[in-house]
Scaffold this active site. Structure first.
Site, PDB file in Angstrom:
ATOM      1  N   LEU A 159       0.953  -1.648   0.188  1.00 18.40           N
ATOM      2  CA  LEU A 159       0.400   0.130   0.101  1.00 18.40           C
ATOM      3  C   LEU A 159       1.123   1.430   0.179  1.00 18.40           C
ATOM      4  O   LEU A 159       0.817   2.481   0.790  1.00 18.40           O
ATOM      5  CB  LEU A 159      -1.620  -0.275   1.013  1.00 18.40           C
ATOM      6  N   ASN A 201      -0.586  -5.193   4.098  1.00 24.77           N
ATOM      7  CA  ASN A 201       0.354  -4.261   3.898  1.00 24.77           C
ATOM      8  C   ASN A 201       1.522  -4.767   4.611  1.00 24.77           C
ATOM      9  O   ASN A 201       0.785  -5.626   5.852  1.00 24.77           O
ATOM     10  CB  ASN A 201       0.193  -3.023   3.725  1.00 24.77           C
ATOM     11  N   ALA A 212       9.440  -4.832  -8.385  1.00 28.08           N
ATOM     12  CA  ALA A 212       9.766  -4.823  -8.876  1.00 28.08           C
ATOM     13  C   ALA A 212      10.905  -6.440  -9.083  1.00 28.08           C
ATOM     14  O   ALA A 212      11.936  -5.543  -7.372  1.00 28.08           O
ATOM     15  CB  ALA A 212       9.919  -4.988 -10.334  1.00 28.08           C
ATOM     16  N   ASN A 225       6.279  -3.227 -11.847  1.00 32.67           N
ATOM     17  CA  ASN A 225       7.136  -2.584 -13.383  1.00 32.67           C
ATOM     18  C   ASN A 225       8.098  -4.615 -13.544  1.00 32.67           C
ATOM     19  O   ASN A 225       9.123  -3.860 -13.185  1.00 32.67           O
ATOM     20  CB  ASN A 225       8.070  -1.683 -13.537  1.00 32.67           C
ATOM     21  N   SER A 249       0.062   1.997 -16.383  1.00 31.58           N
ATOM     22  CA  SER A 249       0.907   3.400 -16.520  1.00 31.58           C
ATOM     23  C   SER A 249       0.029   4.651 -16.517  1.00 31.58           C
ATOM     24  O   SER A 249      -1.627   4.153 -16.104  1.00 31.58           O
ATOM     25  CB  SER A 249       1.215   3.559 -18.063  1.00 31.58           C
ATOM     26  N   LYS A 259       3.645  -3.331 -21.073  1.00 32.31           N
ATOM     27  CA  LYS A 259       4.150  -2.662 -20.401  1.00 32.31           C
ATOM     28  C   LYS A 259       5.603  -1.838 -21.101  1.00 32.31           C
ATOM     29  O   LYS A 259       6.141   0.102 -21.026  1.00 32.31           O
ATOM     30  CB  LYS A 259       4.362  -2.106 -19.067  1.00 32.31           C
ATOM     31  N   HIS A 264       6.028   0.390 -23.951  1.00 31.26           N
ATOM     32  CA  HIS A 264       6.198   2.007 -23.584  1.00 31.26           C
ATOM     33  C   HIS A 264       6.428   2.353 -22.572  1.00 31.26           C
ATOM     34  O   HIS A 264       6.749   3.880 -23.291  1.00 31.26           O
ATOM     35  CB  HIS A 264       4.097   1.589 -22.656  1.00 31.26           C
ATOM     36  N   ASN A 265       7.476   2.185 -21.569  1.00 29.39           N
ATOM     37  CA  ASN A 265       8.321   3.330 -21.390  1.00 29.39           C
ATOM     38  C   ASN A 265       9.306   3.018 -22.135  1.00 29.39           C
ATOM     39  O   ASN A 265      10.152   4.318 -22.095  1.00 29.39           O
ATOM     40  CB  ASN A 265       8.800   2.314 -19.810  1.00 29.39           C
ATOM     41  N   GLU A 287       8.125   6.010 -23.623  1.00 31.46           N
ATOM     42  CA  GLU A 287       8.220   7.035 -23.088  1.00 31.46           C
ATOM     43  C   GLU A 287       9.802   8.246 -23.203  1.00 31.46           C
ATOM     44  O   GLU A 287       9.857   9.258 -23.220  1.00 31.46           O
ATOM     45  CB  GLU A 287       7.471   6.645 -21.553  1.00 31.46           C
ATOM     46  N   HIS A 309      32.639 -16.243 -43.860  1.00 32.94           N
ATOM     47  CA  HIS A 309      31.894 -15.965 -43.426  1.00 32.94           C
ATOM     48  C   HIS A 309      30.861 -16.523 -44.567  1.00 32.94           C
ATOM     49  O   HIS A 309      29.334 -16.439 -44.342  1.00 32.94           O
ATOM     50  CB  HIS A 309      31.615 -14.924 -42.372  1.00 32.94           C
TER      51      HIS A 309
HETATM   52  C1  6PG Z   1       4.787   5.187 -16.124  1.00 34.45           C
HETATM   53  C2  6PG Z   1       6.078   5.689 -15.519  1.00 34.45           C
HETATM   54  C3  6PG Z   1       6.694   4.533 -14.601  1.00 34.45           C
HETATM   55  C4  6PG Z   1       7.280   5.854 -13.771  1.00 34.45           C
HETATM   56  C5  6PG Z   1       8.678   5.156 -14.581  1.00 34.45           C
HETATM   57  C6  6PG Z   1       9.882   6.176 -14.861  1.00 34.45           C
HETATM   58  O1  6PG Z   1       3.976   4.481 -17.391  1.00 34.45           O
HETATM   59  O2  6PG Z   1       3.564   5.175 -15.622  1.00 34.45           O
HETATM   60  O3  6PG Z   1       6.878   4.642 -16.739  1.00 34.45           O
HETATM   61  O4  6PG Z   1       6.259   3.243 -14.795  1.00 34.45           O
HETATM   62  O5  6PG Z   1       7.028   6.745 -13.948  1.00 34.45           O
HETATM   63  O6  6PG Z   1       9.235   3.710 -14.490  1.00 34.45           O
HETATM   64  O7  6PG Z   1      10.775   5.347 -15.674  1.00 34.45           O
HETATM   65  P1  6PG Z   1      12.509   5.785 -15.576  1.00 34.45           P
HETATM   66  O8  6PG Z   1      12.285   6.194 -13.552  1.00 34.45           O
HETATM   67  O9  6PG Z   1      13.740   4.726 -15.334  1.00 34.45           O
HETATM   68  O10 6PG Z   1      12.728   7.250 -16.399  1.00 34.45           O
END
Ligand code: 6PG
Length: 477
Positions: A10, A32, A76, A102, A128, A182, A185-186, A189, A452
């Site tokens: 929590l 928790n 994680a 994550n 996310s 996910k 996605h990061n 990001e 090769h």
């Molecule tokens: C999300 C973010 C989240 C987190 C990142 C930050 O989707 O909500 O991606 O998972 O803020 O892990 O990543 P860094 O600390 O590696 O920049």
């Protein structure tokens, strides 16, 4: 009364997910490691819905209706394994453990297989949107079995973000598929953030604009095709003034970007899959370079020279050109990320629908953007699209951008401003469209030093040239 769903762990993410379920009228069991957090949650937010707090894992499990749905929201790695080891023996056939952290997708695959043997469902799910998203509606990417989604999906869809009433949550695919998506996605990001940072740097250093002026530029861009959460918050950060010094906030922050690892994982996985995610890789490396304080200091002390003073100004409308470069480079980064998802889907037999991923990223998550609608449409039209770059919308966008994009990369190089995101995206684009690549020469080199072998353009087979022999004859290899 029994709870429909339970949350263990929590800290802020777990607490906000639990509150989100409660606010949607679900009875939520909460637990928790230290009971204090549990008590605090109920004291502070008990009025928001129905929480069933438990001090022990046994009571927590007993407070859940069957099949039990237990969301794990802890760090994680080791802590997740510890929680699984604690709860799995208390659960019964058909119950499910849901890891919303994550986690690395390979850990998720391992855990899913182990728990399946014991008759339990393990659902690795991407969540996310940060703290706010967890509370008000995140984008949710659950993996695991189809069966588990039948029992869990409706609850997750209920608390997820919505676009025109449609939930930003879909069953991604079996075992590690949700956490894989996910992770990418990061990675995307990271690329988005790096490209935005490069745009800012050019507007500041070449354009001579102040952070506050650049904030206005981003606000303007946010109204157009670049409209997205990350562009929006960039404007906020650039507008921010440091209260103590009165300086722009960006000028008082140490310029070393940190990372928790998901971007790095994306690149590691891409290397194994053989997918060139250069945009994501450059953004991970750019963070690493920024964080390498010792190396940067050594370079500064040695006085590594920049370009001579005659760099000149940008040939074109800098602001408009940078917008084009940013958009085109963004397209490349997404094209690469989606290609990686498709490659992994094939490798692991996940049958991921890429259009559905774009769809659930349209709201709730960090990379939410108007732009994702076009990605969704592209894959809806042709699910097997080899790269987003050949979809008409994106093809038109990069064609329209390319002259400006090239001018921006030239300007960055001439001014000695690092723009690895823009430059590598352009190189990728040019690499993809090249009729002939110098890879032929590399094949020749490989055949020369290591026998090769190479393939010919005019006949089938593997060939080797006897480089050391008199007339260098070619033989079938
Ligand atoms: C999300 C973010 C989240 C987190 C990142 C930050 O989707 O909500 O991606 O998972 O803020 O892990 O990543 P860094 O600390 O590696 O920049």
């Amino acid at each position: 009364e029994k709870a429909q769903i339970g949350v263990t762990g929590l800290a802020v993410m777990g607490r906000n997910l639990a509150r989100n379920f409660a606010r949607h009228g679900h009875t939520v069991a909460v637990h928790n490691r230290s009971y204090n957090r549990t008590k605090e949650l109920v004291e502070e937010f008990g009025h928001e819905g129905t929480f069933l707090p438990s001090e022990s894992a046994e009571d927590f499990v007993a407070s859940l209706e069957r099949p039990r749905r237990v969301i794990i929201m802890v760090k994680a790695g080791g802590p997740t394994d510890a929680v699984i080891d604690e709860f799995a023996p208390l659960l019964e056939e058909g119950d499910m453990l849901i890891d919303a952290g994550n986690a690395h997708y390979l850990d998720t695959r391992r855990r899913e297989a182990a728990l399946r043997e014991r008759g339990l469902h393990f659902v690795g799910t991407g969540v996310s949107g940060g703290e706010e998203g967890a509370l008000h509606g995140p984008s949710i990417m659950p993996g695991g079995s189809v069966e588990s989604y039948q029992a869990l999906g409706p609850l997750l869809e209920d608390i997820s973000a919505k676009v025109d009433g449609e939930p930003c949550c879909v069953h991604v695919g079996p075992d590690g598929a949700g956490h894989f998506v996910k992770m990418v996605h990061n990675g995307i990001e990271y690329a988005d953030m790096q490209l935005i940072a490069e745009a800012y740097d050019l507007l500041r250093q070449v354009g001579g604009h102040s952070p506050s002026e650049i904030a206005d530029v981003f606000r303007g861009w946010n109204e157009g095709r670049l409209g997205s959460y990350l562009i929006e918050i960039t404007a906020e950060v650039l507008k921010q003034t440091d209260a103590a010094t009165g300086k722009p906030f960006v000028d008082i922050v140490v310029d070393q970007a940190e990372q928790k690892g998901t971007g790095r994982w994306t690149v590691q996985a891409a290397l194994d899959l053989g997918v060139p995610v250069s945009g994501i890789a450059e953004s991970v490396f750019a963070r690493a370079l920024s964080g390498g304080a010792d190396v940067r200091k050594a370079a500064a002390d040695a006085g590594l020279p920049g370009p001579s003073a005659t760099a000149g100004t940008h040939e074109g409308d800098l602001q408009a050109d940078v917008e084009q470069a940013l958009f085109a480079s963004k397209i490349v980064a997404y094209a690469q990320g989606f290609q990686q998802i498709q490659a992994a889907s094939k490798e692991y037999g996940w049958s991921i629908d890429p259009g559905a991923m774009a769809k659930i990223w349209r709201a709730g998550c960090i990379i939410r953007a108007k732009f994702l609608d076009f990605i969704k449409q592209a894959y809806d039209k042709s699910p097997e699209l080899p790269t987003l770059l050949v979809d008409q919308y994106f093809l038109d966008a990069v064609s329209g951008a390319q002259d400006a994009w090239r001018r921006v990369v030239v300007t960055a190089a001439r001014h000695g401003i690092p723009a690895p995101g823009f430059a590598s995206a352009l190189a990728y684009y040019d690499g993809l469209r090249a009729e002939r690549l110098p890879a032929a020469l590399i094949q020749g080199q490989r055949d020369f030093f290591g026998a090769h072998t190479y393939q010919r353009v005019d006949k089938k087979g593997a060939f080797h040239t006897l480089w050391a022999a008199e007339n260098r004859p070619e033989v079938d290899a």
